[in-house]
Design a protein around this motif. Structure first.
Motif, PDB file in Angstrom:
ATOM      1  N   THR A  14       0.836  -1.200   0.000  1.00 15.42           N
ATOM      2  CA  THR A  14       0.000   0.000   0.000  1.00 15.42           C
ATOM      3  C   THR A  14       0.869   1.249   0.000  1.00 15.42           C
ATOM      4  OG1 THR A  14      -1.724  -1.198   1.225  1.00 15.42           O
ATOM      5  CG2 THR A  14      -1.869   1.208   1.203  1.00 15.42           C
ATOM      6  N   THR A  17       2.168   1.888  -3.442  1.00 18.68           N
ATOM      7  CA  THR A  17       1.088   2.359  -4.307  1.00 18.68           C
ATOM      8  C   THR A  17       0.813   3.841  -4.093  1.00 18.68           C
ATOM      9  OG1 THR A  17       0.075   0.157  -4.318  1.00 18.68           O
ATOM     10  CG2 THR A  17      -1.343   2.009  -4.935  1.00 18.68           C
ATOM     11  N   ARG A 219      -1.145  -6.382  -3.944  1.00 18.63           N
ATOM     12  CA  ARG A 219      -1.409  -5.335  -4.935  1.00 18.63           C
ATOM     13  C   ARG A 219      -2.899  -5.177  -5.199  1.00 18.63           C
ATOM     14  NH1 ARG A 219      -2.674  -6.128 -10.006  1.00 18.63           N
ATOM     15  NH2 ARG A 219      -2.043  -8.319  -9.849  1.00 18.63           N
ATOM     16  N   ASN A 223      -4.795  -1.546  -4.518  1.00 15.60           N
ATOM     17  CA  ASN A 223      -5.482  -0.807  -5.578  1.00 15.60           C
ATOM     18  C   ASN A 223      -6.898  -0.416  -5.158  1.00 15.60           C
ATOM     19  OD1 ASN A 223      -3.311  -0.885  -7.323  1.00 15.60           O
ATOM     20  ND2 ASN A 223      -4.002  -2.726  -8.387  1.00 15.60           N
TER      21      ASN A 223
END
Length: 251
Positions: A14, A17, A219, A223
């Protein structure tokens, strides 16, 4: 962005990201050494770390205050810390294990919101994403403390969303399928012990229950968190978002 459980696999993914999106991060975890490792791996000046036990009110108050003092605000709160706990049938579960799991997975969520919401009210905006599980929307044999705690997250999310909607604060929960990583290894070991089977057999059985045919990757979860944190989801609150490979379609 502030989030708990920051030293785990999902926490690091996270972070990666959100850093790509230019966010400034505050990572919270009880394991300070793992936090330091995560900070080193991320190698970014926009990452601060705070060691805290999410079940202790003073620790929670402190991690929120430190975040505000350093970053200036809490626009996004990923309320993510959690544990599996012992895997056993109800009659074999200890009260200590039950209370420990609820303390981290439910009380920790409550305390995080208790201290983040006043900050967001002052700002008059914010997005809170609480981590539940597919097991927060169904029963889960041999995992009653975990399933109970994750159901509690749904109630906390829905109630909080109604209380703060007038302050332009959104509160949603995410419900991941099994995610590749250390937490699922604990499940494999516990279930195999209760069934008298091997860990690999348990993993195969769980995988077969996922229509897409494999475990989630961190992932996939990161997202979804990014979407719920963004303005792209600005009319979504009080909702339960599955990221479960189709498991919810079977019930």
């Amino acid at each position: 962005m502030l989030y708990t459980g920051g030293a785990g696999n999902l926490g690091k993914k996270t972070a990666e990201t959100f850093l790509r999106e230019g966010a400034k991060l505050a990572l919270v975890d009880m394991d300070k050494s793992k936090l330091e490792e995560a900070q080193k791996e991320l190698s970014n000046d926009n990452v601060m770390i705070v060691g805290a036990n999410v079940t202790k009110e003073e620790d929670v108050k402190n991690y929120v205050e430190q975040t505000v003092n350093t970053l200036g605000s809490v626009d996004i709160f990923f309320n993510n810390a959690g544990i599996i706990g012992g895997v056993a049938s109800i009659e074999d579960q200890s009260l200590d294990n039950f209370n420990k799991v609820l303390s981290i997975n439910a009380t920790g969520i409550f305390l995080g919101m208790k201290y983040v919401i006043p900050v967001m009210k002052k700002q008059q905006h914010g997005s809170i994403i609480n981590t539940s599980s597919v097991d927060g929307l169904r029963g889960s044999p041999n995992m009653v403390p975990y399933a109970t705690s994750k159901h509690a997250v749904v109630g906390l999310t829905k109630t909080a969303s109604l209380e703060v909607a007038g302050n332009n604060i959104r509160v949603n929960s995410i419900h991941p399928a099994p995610v590749t990583g250390d937490m699922m290894k604990t499940v494999h070991q516990g279930q195999s012990a209760s069934q008298g089977s091997g860990d690999e057999q348990v993993q195969e059985e769980i995988t077969e229950s996922i229509p897409l045919g494999h475990y989630a990757d961190s992932r996939n979860i990161a997202n979804l968190v990014l979407f719920l944190a963004s303005d792209e989801s600005d009319f979504i609150t009080g909702s339960q978002y599955r990221v479960d490979g189709g498991m919810g379609a079977t019930s």
